[in-house]
Structures are given as C-alpha cells and as structure tokens.
Design a protein around this motif. Structure first.
Motif, PDB file in Angstrom:
ATOM      1  N   LEU A  62      34.229  -0.698  48.120  1.00 40.89           N
ATOM      2  CA  LEU A  62      33.227  -1.036  49.135  1.00 40.89           C
ATOM      3  C   LEU A  62      32.082  -0.025  49.121  1.00 40.89           C
ATOM      4  O   LEU A  62      30.911  -0.396  49.236  1.00 40.89           O
ATOM      5  N   ALA A  63      32.415   1.259  48.968  1.00 38.05           N
ATOM      6  CA  ALA A  63      31.371   2.300  48.951  1.00 38.05           C
ATOM      7  C   ALA A  63      30.447   2.090  47.761  1.00 38.05           C
ATOM      8  O   ALA A  63      29.211   2.168  47.894  1.00 38.05           O
ATOM      9  N   LEU A  64      31.023   1.799  46.596  1.00 32.86           N
ATOM     10  CA  LEU A  64      30.185   1.580  45.403  1.00 32.86           C
ATOM     11  C   LEU A  64      29.319   0.339  45.586  1.00 32.86           C
ATOM     12  O   LEU A  64      28.155   0.296  45.168  1.00 32.86           O
ATOM     13  N   ARG A  65      29.887  -0.678  46.220  1.00 32.82           N
ATOM     14  CA  ARG A  65      29.119  -1.897  46.491  1.00 32.82           C
ATOM     15  C   ARG A  65      27.965  -1.599  47.443  1.00 32.82           C
ATOM     16  O   ARG A  65      26.834  -2.062  47.244  1.00 32.82           O
ATOM     17  N   GLU A  66      28.242  -0.804  48.484  1.00 34.79           N
ATOM     18  CA  GLU A  66      27.186  -0.395  49.431  1.00 34.79           C
ATOM     19  C   GLU A  66      26.067   0.337  48.699  1.00 34.79           C
ATOM     20  O   GLU A  66      24.893   0.249  49.066  1.00 34.79           O
ATOM     21  N   MET A  67      26.440   1.111  47.661  1.00 41.34           N
ATOM     22  CA  MET A  67      25.450   1.880  46.895  1.00 41.34           C
ATOM     23  C   MET A  67      24.637   0.997  45.957  1.00 41.34           C
ATOM     24  O   MET A  67      23.677   1.469  45.349  1.00 41.34           O
TER      25      MET A  67
ATOM     26  N   ASP B 293      20.971  15.692  45.518  1.00 40.97           N
ATOM     27  CA  ASP B 293      19.608  15.472  46.022  1.00 40.97           C
ATOM     28  C   ASP B 293      18.580  15.754  44.930  1.00 40.97           C
ATOM     29  O   ASP B 293      17.619  15.005  44.753  1.00 40.97           O
ATOM     30  N   LEU B 294      18.809  16.840  44.200  1.00 35.53           N
ATOM     31  CA  LEU B 294      17.893  17.245  43.132  1.00 35.53           C
ATOM     32  C   LEU B 294      17.794  16.171  42.045  1.00 35.53           C
ATOM     33  O   LEU B 294      16.730  15.904  41.509  1.00 35.53           O
ATOM     34  N   HIS B 295      18.931  15.520  41.747  1.00 32.10           N
ATOM     35  CA  HIS B 295      18.963  14.580  40.618  1.00 32.10           C
ATOM     36  C   HIS B 295      18.955  13.112  41.040  1.00 32.10           C
ATOM     37  O   HIS B 295      19.148  12.230  40.206  1.00 32.10           O
ATOM     38  N   GLY B 296      18.776  12.860  42.324  1.00 36.29           N
ATOM     39  CA  GLY B 296      18.742  11.475  42.793  1.00 36.29           C
ATOM     40  C   GLY B 296      20.054  10.734  42.577  1.00 36.29           C
ATOM     41  O   GLY B 296      20.067   9.530  42.298  1.00 36.29           O
ATOM     42  N   LEU B 297      21.163  11.462  42.722  1.00 37.88           N
ATOM     43  CA  LEU B 297      22.495  10.861  42.526  1.00 37.88           C
ATOM     44  C   LEU B 297      23.098  10.497  43.878  1.00 37.88           C
ATOM     45  O   LEU B 297      22.960  11.253  44.843  1.00 37.88           O
ATOM     46  N   LEU B 298      23.772   9.362  43.938  1.00 38.64           N
ATOM     47  CA  LEU B 298      24.507   9.022  45.158  1.00 38.64           C
ATOM     48  C   LEU B 298      25.878   9.690  45.099  1.00 38.64           C
ATOM     49  O   LEU B 298      26.523   9.704  44.051  1.00 38.64           O
ATOM     50  N   MET B 299      26.305  10.247  46.235  1.00 34.14           N
ATOM     51  CA  MET B 299      27.559  11.017  46.265  1.00 34.14           C
ATOM     52  C   MET B 299      28.619  10.270  47.068  1.00 34.14           C
ATOM     53  O   MET B 299      28.402   9.901  48.217  1.00 34.14           O
ATOM     54  N   LEU B 300      29.752  10.031  46.417  1.00 33.48           N
ATOM     55  CA  LEU B 300      30.897   9.418  47.095  1.00 33.48           C
ATOM     56  C   LEU B 300      31.949  10.500  47.290  1.00 33.48           C
ATOM     57  O   LEU B 300      32.552  10.974  46.326  1.00 33.48           O
ATOM     58  N   GLU B 301      32.112  10.904  48.537  1.00 30.22           N
ATOM     59  CA  GLU B 301      33.058  11.987  48.839  1.00 30.22           C
ATOM     60  C   GLU B 301      34.455  11.384  48.961  1.00 30.22           C
ATOM     61  O   GLU B 301      34.706  10.574  49.850  1.00 30.22           O
ATOM     62  N   ASP B 302      35.336  11.763  48.052  1.00 30.74           N
ATOM     63  CA  ASP B 302      36.696  11.225  48.041  1.00 30.74           C
ATOM     64  C   ASP B 302      37.584  12.149  48.876  1.00 30.74           C
ATOM     65  O   ASP B 302      38.011  13.205  48.420  1.00 30.74           O
ATOM     66  N   CYS B 303      37.827  11.736  50.114  1.00 32.35           N
ATOM     67  CA  CYS B 303      38.647  12.529  51.040  1.00 32.35           C
ATOM     68  C   CYS B 303      40.074  11.993  51.090  1.00 32.35           C
ATOM     69  O   CYS B 303      40.763  12.158  52.109  1.00 32.35           O
ATOM     70  N   ALA B 304      40.538  11.355  49.996  1.00 34.62           N
ATOM     71  CA  ALA B 304      41.898  10.809  49.997  1.00 34.62           C
ATOM     72  C   ALA B 304      42.931  11.896  50.300  1.00 34.62           C
ATOM     73  O   ALA B 304      43.941  11.638  50.943  1.00 34.62           O
ATOM     74  N   HIS B 305      42.663  13.129  49.843  1.00 35.68           N
ATOM     75  CA  HIS B 305      43.592  14.244  50.119  1.00 35.68           C
ATOM     76  C   HIS B 305      43.116  15.083  51.285  1.00 35.68           C
ATOM     77  O   HIS B 305      43.693  16.124  51.574  1.00 35.68           O
ATOM     78  N   CYS B 306      42.012  14.721  51.867  1.00 33.56           N
ATOM     79  CA  CYS B 306      41.300  15.643  52.757  1.00 33.56           C
ATOM     80  C   CYS B 306      40.827  14.882  54.005  1.00 33.56           C
ATOM     81  O   CYS B 306      39.643  14.815  54.279  1.00 33.56           O
ATOM     82  N   PHE B 307      41.785  14.331  54.746  1.00 34.60           N
ATOM     83  CA  PHE B 307      41.436  13.537  55.928  1.00 34.60           C
ATOM     84  C   PHE B 307      40.822  14.423  57.016  1.00 34.60           C
ATOM     85  O   PHE B 307      39.947  14.000  57.760  1.00 34.60           O
ATOM     86  N   PHE B 308      41.327  15.668  57.089  1.00 35.31           N
ATOM     87  CA  PHE B 308      40.895  16.587  58.150  1.00 35.31           C
ATOM     88  C   PHE B 308      40.126  17.755  57.553  1.00 35.31           C
ATOM     89  O   PHE B 308      40.303  18.109  56.388  1.00 35.31           O
ATOM     90  N   GLY B 309      39.308  18.386  58.383  1.00 33.64           N
ATOM     91  CA  GLY B 309      38.674  19.631  57.980  1.00 33.64           C
ATOM     92  C   GLY B 309      37.164  19.581  58.071  1.00 33.64           C
ATOM     93  O   GLY B 309      36.563  18.548  58.400  1.00 33.64           O
ATOM     94  N   GLU B 310      36.576  20.743  57.800  1.00 37.96           N
ATOM     95  CA  GLU B 310      35.127  20.905  57.872  1.00 37.96           C
ATOM     96  C   GLU B 310      34.656  21.666  56.658  1.00 37.96           C
ATOM     97  O   GLU B 310      35.437  22.361  56.015  1.00 37.96           O
ATOM     98  N   HIS B 311      33.391  21.534  56.386  1.00 39.92           N
ATOM     99  CA  HIS B 311      32.770  22.374  55.367  1.00 39.92           C
ATOM    100  C   HIS B 311      31.366  22.684  55.866  1.00 39.92           C
ATOM    101  O   HIS B 311      30.634  21.772  56.251  1.00 39.92           O
ATOM    102  N   GLY B 312      31.022  23.953  55.911  1.00 36.47           N
ATOM    103  CA  GLY B 312      29.685  24.347  56.382  1.00 36.47           C
ATOM    104  C   GLY B 312      29.400  23.839  57.789  1.00 36.47           C
ATOM    105  O   GLY B 312      28.275  23.459  58.086  1.00 36.47           O
ATOM    106  N   GLY B 313      30.434  23.805  58.642  1.00 37.98           N
ATOM    107  CA  GLY B 313      30.231  23.421  60.034  1.00 37.98           C
ATOM    108  C   GLY B 313      30.105  21.919  60.272  1.00 37.98           C
ATOM    109  O   GLY B 313      29.797  21.487  61.374  1.00 37.98           O
ATOM    110  N   ARG B 314      30.335  21.123  59.226  1.00 38.77           N
ATOM    111  CA  ARG B 314      30.291  19.668  59.404  1.00 38.77           C
ATOM    112  C   ARG B 314      31.602  19.062  58.962  1.00 38.77           C
ATOM    113  O   ARG B 314      32.245  19.574  58.040  1.00 38.77           O
ATOM    114  N   PRO B 315      32.010  17.942  59.568  1.00 36.70           N
ATOM    115  CA  PRO B 315      33.293  17.332  59.169  1.00 36.70           C
ATOM    116  C   PRO B 315      33.289  16.930  57.694  1.00 36.70           C
ATOM    117  O   PRO B 315      32.230  16.575  57.159  1.00 36.70           O
TER     118      PRO B 315
END
Ligand SMILES: *Cc1c(COP(=O)(O)O)cnc(C)c1O
Length: 402
Positions: A59-64, A140-162
């Motif tokens: 679904l994410a790839l389709r959205e992209m 951002d620099l290369h105009g790439l879309l990023m799909l963050e795979d949180c399959a192992h990482c349901f919880f947590g933060e990075h740099g103050g953001r979920p």
C-alpha cells in the motif's frame, strides 16, 4: 508470527517450545502501570490498520506511485516477505549493503541510484532505530521517497520524534509486538493517505483472529479462568468452524491471511481488508508502557546472562534509551551446532533473514550473509514469565558451554 512448532491441530498434545516465541494474551496485557505512554509508530501520522506488514508495504509503494520499471532500494539484509510487494507493482528491488552492525550503508546506497530509483526501504532491525535523521536528509537531497520499515520497531523515538515519522510512509507488523494473530499498519506523517476505507474480511476471519489469540494463550497456561469459562464454547467452536468452512463457496479466499502462518507469501486479496476488531482492540488498548518496560527488562536480563559466555556477543553493544526490542539478537560463532542444541532443548528462537532473496549473496553484501547465518535471536516479549526467562538463559548457557 507463529513458529511452525507452535501450530498444532486441536485436540492433539501441543509439541511446542517450552517458552512462547511470541507474545501471549494475559491479564497483564491490559495492566495500567503508572508510566507515561511511550511513543509508537501509530503516533507518527495518518494510520490504516491492515492484516500484515507486507500488505502495508504494498500500500505504501502504491501511495508513492511506484509502478512498472521503477527501482526500489531494499536492504540486502531483509525478510523475504518484503520483496513480493515490490514485485507485485512491477517494480524491481535493488539490494543495498548494510554494515557489520546492520546499519544502512549510505555510500553504497548513493552508488546504486539511477534515473529509475523511486524509493528506499529503511529497516530498523530488532527495535533499534537506524540513523533516521541522516537517512532523511539523504533522501531529501536525492529526491528519494523513504519507506520506514518499523516491522521490528513498533515503539520508540529518534531525534525527539516517534519512529515512523521520518519516512514519507512507514509500515509496522503489529503481530511482532502484540498478542494477536494478524495485524500490520500503514502510516504517513507527511502525506494524506489515498488508501480508502478498508472492509472487514468477514465473520469467519473475525472469529478466527480472536480464537487463535485465546488458544495460544491457553496452550501456555495463561488465562486459566477464561479458559475454564470458555471450555464449552470452544468445544462448540470446532463444530461451528467446520460449518463455516462447508458453507464457503469453492475458490473463496482463505479465511485468514497466509502472512499469519510463518510464510513469505503475498496475497493481494488482503490489500483492502481491515485488521480484525479483536486485533485493533488489543493494539489500541494493551498497555504500551508495560510492553516497552517489560521488553527492555527482559532484553537486559538476556544481555547480562550472555555477557560472560564464549563464542557469542549481542548484535548491539547497548540498548539505546527508549528503544523497545523485538528480540534479543545474539551473534554466534557456531550457529548450526548451537541451533541444534537449543532446538533439542526446546528453546524458542528466530533466525531473522535466514533465507535471503535469490541472488543476494556475499558478492552483493558480505555483512548481510554473515548476519543472516550467525544471528540467533531469542524472545524478550512482555508475556515471558520470570521462570521462563531464567530457564531460557540457563539453556543458552548450557548450549554455549557444553
Ligand atoms: C516481518 C517483517 C515484515 C513483514 O511483516 P508481516 O507482518 O510479516 O507481513 C517486513 N519487514 C521486516 C523487516 C520484517 O521482519
């Protein structure tokens, strides 16, 4: 997220590991500890709860707007279930390298960019976030879309953001963290979701999702009172079950997705299906604070228990603050011998990425091949009892020192 030996036909004695590999439902699932609710991927943005992580990837790839001929960068260290969703859209997976500690190798990613590259899948392994801010800046620099795979990482933060908020889209595999039979999530912090209303997969599916979670829990002696209360209804269930199956028209889709049965299959018939009522309830209402606290404590118990053992080391030097581990990954020198011993002792284990997509060999990424062979990962989930954890660490010690 059931191991094959956790599945057993009803009425027969279960041949299962002595300790549950995946979380189980218990009364403490819904406990209310006096702790702040930790951040999770569902906090990142708009959410659709689906039946698996792989459906969410598609679904994410389709959205992209990923389509025929596009290239999607995928880590060489992966779950096979991540690839069929890419192929289902006519896109090509291009495998990039990871470091010895499974960190994404940005130099290698840069060398793999072509005019056809549309998106990159970024996996945070075992619950430890990748350097997401740096990867976001690269995208951002290369105009790439990023799909963050949180399959192992349901919880947590990075740099103050979920977790999940750095990618254009993120996916989660709720089955890996909650006592549920099916469940995944599609999330976006940065784009409105065009994926519309999802429909229920039917009454048979809804029933099976709830009953499977209860039965697994009963098989390990949890919820004895509920089991007693449900003794008669569950006996009636088998009869009911056969009736539902008899009434299903020939060629009808399976009642439940194969993604729930340790398979890498991708079945597009689940793309527009919502996660079951039962799973949605558990994911929203289970005590997130307890899950995170308990998993961290269990991880550290295993980390300490293995600290002085020979021929092994934890994959990660330290558990970062706030991170919620999926499993405890141990890098071992003699994986086959150890695996046999542990298996014979009845210790539950996961060998994540044991099988890599055909063509992904040491020439593509030597670290991925090494990690896929040398990591044995042990459960550290919230439903482990202290005696189960103690028994498991004793069995690991014995297997490594025998
Ligand atoms: C399990 C997994 C998935 C897919 O999740 P399912 O819910 O099993 O479909 C995706 N990525 C990684 C890294 C996984 O381990």
């Amino acid at each position: 997220m059931l191991s094959p030996n956790e599945l057993h036909p009803p009425g027969q004695p279960p041949s299962q590991p002595r300790v549950p590999l995946a979380p189980l439902l218990s009364l403490s699932t819904f406990a209310a500890p006096r702790l702040p609710r930790p951040a999770c991927v569902l906090d990142a943005g708009a959410v659709r709860l689906v039946t698996s992580g792989r459906i969410a990837i598609a679904l994410a790839l389709r959205e992209m707007g990923v389509g025929a001929g596009d290239e999607v960068l995928v880590p060489a260290y992966h779950s096979m279930s991540m690839i069929p969703p890419v192929l289902s859209l006519g896109a090509h997976p291009v495998f990039y390298k990871v470091g010895a500690d499974a960190a994404l190798d940005l130099d290698d990613v840069a060398s793999k960019l072509t005019a056809a590259t549309r998106a990159i899948m970024v996996t945070s392994y075992f619950g430890i976030p990748q350097d997401l801010a740096r990867i976001r800046a690269f995208c951002d620099l290369h105009g790439l879309l990023m799909l963050e795979d949180c399959a192992h990482c349901f919880f947590g933060e990075h740099g103050g953001r979920p977790v999940g908020s750095w990618g254009d889209y993120a996916i989660a595999s709720s089955m890996k963290f909650f006592p549920i039979y099916e469940g995944g999530a599609l999330v976006s912090a940065r784009h409105a979701l065009t994926t519309g209303r999802l429909s229920s997969a039917g009454r048979g599916f809804e029933a099976k999702a709830a009953l499977n979670a209860l039965e697994r829990s009963f098989a390990y002696g949890r919820l004895p009172l509920v089991k007693a209360l449900l003794w008669l209804p569950l006996r009636l269930k088998s009869a009911l079950w056969n009736m539902i199956k008899r009434r299903a028209p020939a060629g009808a889709p399976a009642l439940t997705p194969s993604s729930s049965d340790s398979s890498y299959d991708f079945d597009p018939r689940w793309l527009d299906k919502q996660s079951s009522r039962f799973s949605r309830f558990v994911v929203r209402r289970a005590s997130h604070a307890r899950i995170v606290a308990q998993r961290r404590a269990n991880y550290r118990f295993l980390e300490l228990a293995c600290a002085s053992l020979p021929l092994c080391r934890p994959l990660f030097a330290a558990l970062p603050p706030g991170a919620c581990p999926w499993l405890f990954p141990l890098v071992v020198e003699q994986p086959e011998k150890l695996f046999r011993r542990l298996h014979n002792a009845g210790v539950p284990m996961t060998r994540f990425a044991e099988a890599l997509w055909p063509g992904v060999d040491a020439g593509v990424c030597a670290n991925s091949v090494h990690l896929s062979r040398h990591i044995i990962a042990f459960p550290c989930h919230q439903a482990l009892l202290p005696e189960e954890l103690a028994w498991m660490s004793g069995a690991i010690r014995e297997a490594l020192t025998a």
